[in-house]
Design an enzyme around this catalytic site. Structure first.
Site: not given
Ligand code: BES
Ligand code: MN
Ligand code: MN
Length: 459
Positions: A86, A88, A119, A153-154, A180, A213, A315, A399, A427
């Site tokens: 891949h 990408d 990757d 792929e990603e 990969d 609130h 709050t 994967s 990544h």
């Protein structure tokens, strides 16, 4: 093969310069604003394929980013390799944690730093250079080869899945080769015989039409952030086991034999823990770390968003809360079935005080192959020649969705030989690729085509 290997050794530095160009294209598939860069990257890949001598090179349109195809089929009676990779890459945030810009590849201490280095552009490029070396030196490849490189792929390979189903005859081959994945460790080359699958979801909760609130309304309504935390807390027990009913029904147990093989691997758990900076490792009881990551399914929270997170205090009761969650799956779990049991359980544990919306995102099936298949053995011999060492056999926790499609739709075995390293930050910021492994990977790929050519295939 000496002439081919010589060619590769001679061009070592030139390869790095060329790879730099490839890595300069920000082909981030997850972000729509990079759409034209994906096409530019596909075009660059196709130009390179034509330059090294592949035939019928073209971009094939899909509903998303184009597939790059190229082939060389002039080795009659020899096996045909379907090479998949891949082009990408993952987004680069957080940008400030990069030591050099992600799309200006920089070499430091024998590693090239850039998004996509490991990757998967670096590993694709390694195969293109192996093909080039054969064609330059001999005008021929020992085996036939078809390259299919995707740009999604990603983000889950949805369109590639359709592409494979629609091109069954065009993609006819004897084996799929993919680089990969990481190798087991520095100096420990490996072949991967199993990948986990994935099922990914977004959970949205709404408590009220607007933020409230917390003094005026606190006590009168339930709080979506808190409800979300309570829901997520019911997904796993304290020993790490997933509590979704039916989740483990189809999990294939680890065989004693496989457990013995895994225990023999040169794995240092203390080093692993220190490298990732965890105070203490955690996972399903009854299994070792490698077993948990490779052969057991998990439930993970990938992201959470709700309420006030700025400086100071406010709050407020948030109106909405959101979580991204995913499950890594192992053979023989089916992502559709897991989606069904997950959604049913989610609806059961969510209280009526909030509106619940579940969105299924990408996913993929788990995959596993037999290691006595002749193509895996051919890869093993090639690695011995390229790295000077026999590979170990590993599974991986990550994967690659299309691998099971290649098996189910095309009926093909798959050889996964990767040369990234587990600590090369795929990544993450400062992704890199070891240039020694890159070089040995080119030599190994060149040997692989030759080793595969000696396998008898029925025509
Ligand atoms: N190259 C990885 C897959 C991988 C990771 C294999 C680690 C072996 C070890 C691939 O690019 C990837 O990141 N896949 C995604 C798939 C998802 C987006 C459907 C993953 O595993 O998260
Ligand atoms: Mn990848
Ligand atoms: Mn990836």
């Amino acid at each position: 093969m000496d002439d081919v290997v010589d060619f590769i050794n001679t061009h070592r530095d030139r390869y790095i310069e060329q790879l730099r160009e490839y890595l300069a294209i920000p082909s981030i598939s997850a972000l729509p604003e990079y759409k034209t860069d994906l096409r530019r990257c596909a075009t660059w890949t196709a130009d390179e394929m034509r330059r090294i001598g592949l035939k019928k090179v073209n971009l094939i349109e899909t509903l998303g980013h184009p597939v790059v195809y190229g082939e060389w089929l002039e080795a009659p009676n020899k096996p045909t390799i379907l090479f998949y990779g891949h082009y990408d890459v993952q987004p680069v945030d957080p940008l400030d944690l990069w030591d050099s810009p992600p799309f200006e590849a920089t070499v430091r201490e024998g590693e090239i730093y850039a998004r996509g280095a490991a990757d998967d552009k670096g590993q694709i490029f390694m195969h293109l250079k192996a093909v080039e070396a054969h064609l330059e030196q001999r005008g021929l490849l020992p085996s036939n080869i078809k390259f299919v490189l995707e740009g999604e792929e990603e983000i889950g390979s949805t369109n590639l899945d359709v592409f494979v189903r629609e091109h069954v005859r065009d993609l006819a081959a004897d084996v799929v080769v993919i680089s990969d994945s990481p190798m087991f460790d520095r100096g420990v080359p490996s072949i991967c015989y199993g990948l986990r699958g994935l099922a990914y979801f977004q959970i949205d909760l709404r408590g009220t039409t607007t933020d409230l609130h917390s003094g005026s309304f606190g006590g009168a309504v339930s709080n979506p952030a808190q409800v979300l935390a309570q829901i997520l807390a019911q997904m796993r027990d304290r020993s790490g086991r997933v509590k979704i009913p039916g989740f483990y029904d189809d999990v294939r147990a680890l065989s004693e034999d496989e457990r013995t093989q895994i225990k023999k691997l040169p794995y240092n758990e203390i080093r692993y823990r220190k490298e990732i900076g965890a105070p203490k490792l955690f996972g399903e009881s009854g299994y070792g770390t490698l077993e948990r990551v490779w052969a057991r399914p998990t439930f993970e929270v990938n992201g959470l968003l709700s309420g006030f997170t700025g400086v100071g205090a406010k709050t407020v009761i948030p109106a909405v809360a959101m979580a991204k969650v995913s499950m890594r799956l192992v053979p023989d779990q089916d992502p559709d079935e897991i989606a069904r049991v997950f959604e049913a359980y989610l609806r059961k544990v969510a209280p009526k005080t909030v509106e619940l919306q579940v969105t299924r995102m990408h996913g993929g099936k788990p995959w596993m192959t037999e290691i006595d298949n002749p193509f895996v053995q051919a890869a093993s011999r090639a690695i011995k020649k390229g790295f000077g060492k026999c590979p170990v056999f590993t599974r991986e926790g990550g994967s690659i969705p299309v691998v099971s499609t290649f098996k189910d739709v095309l009926g093909l075995p798959c050889v996964l030989f990767g040369i990234g390293l587990p600590d090369e930050n795929a990544h993450a910021p400062n992704e890199r690729l070891d240039l020694e492994n890159f070089h040995k990977g080119i030599v190994t790929s060149a040997h692989l085509y030759k080793e595969i050519s000696s396998i008898e295939v029925s025509l």
